[in-house]
Design an enzyme around this catalytic site. Sequence first.
Site, PDB file in Angstrom:
ATOM      1  CB  SER A 160      -0.591  -0.179   1.118  1.00  0.00           C
ATOM      2  OG  SER A 160      -1.783   0.885   1.381  1.00  0.00           O
ATOM      3  CG  ASP A 175      -4.481  -2.205   0.508  1.00  0.00           C
ATOM      4  OD1 ASP A 175      -4.097  -2.611   1.004  1.00  0.00           O
ATOM      5  OD2 ASP A 175      -4.430  -0.104   0.487  1.00  0.00           O
TER       6      ASP A 175
END
Length: 295
Positions: free
Chosen positions: A39, A184
């Site tokens: 991320s 993610d």
Amino acid sequence: MMNIDGVFSGGGIKGFALIGAYGVLEQRGFTFNRLAGTSAGAIMAALIAVGYTSKEIETLLDETDMKIFLDQRTTLLPFAIAKWLLLYWRMGMYRGNELEEWLGKKMADKGVYTFKDLPNGKLRLIASDLSTGRLIVLPDDLESYGIPKETFPVARAIRMSCGIPFFFEPIKLRSLSGENIIVDGGLLSNFPMWLFENKDKKKSRPVLGIKLSFNMEEQPKRVIKNGLSLFEALFSTMKDAHDARYISRKHEKDIIFIPIDESFSTEFFLSEEKKHALIEKGREKTIEFLKTWSF
């Protein structure tokens, strides 16, 4: 000069603190041989991997209005209605195209377009495949999808790693078996320190982790009073549970913990004062850590 491998955790916009940590490590003569991240940590790891200094990264982000990344699809409906329709049909309020385009330009400015432009093993990023329920290491696992990793854009891999569910539309990765929904990497491993673990051989370099959280002993108990705080606690627990099982006393001594006040990681409207406070927090914690780090 000291060669190390580095792992950067996710943390959304709070990732500004990673810049401060990187700046101190640069000043102390540390250079990164291999990098990994998830991320926000994927963005940081990639920028370092292609050759950006901490000062260049800070300047890049100072010059960028983060609101450009909130690229909602055009609709004639009022936003309050449109956002729910976008969540239902597109699975995210924002496309994420602006973020990927920005990342592509920053990679290109350093002469990097695809993974063939980087040394083999230099950069590894984490994403989550919801269609198969598996964690993906990029670019390593692309071949299992029938995709040559050498020709895969680095910017797209970063975008996959930081595709916050419901916030950004997920990436649809076409493979030999059909379409896969990628989001993610923090869902399955927000801090992939395990990537550089080699049980059969001695480490060739120290592995240093930079994690946007308290350490396990100091982690405060979350206060959950409503649906919003429940969602935040749920998402935070999902992100940290896998990695918390891996991190032991042995690993903690090689991790810079940068505790950040609890707030949503998608707060794109941070003031300049808050941004620089985060950077300074990263600097302070890294200076403190290096006083006792033995490697």
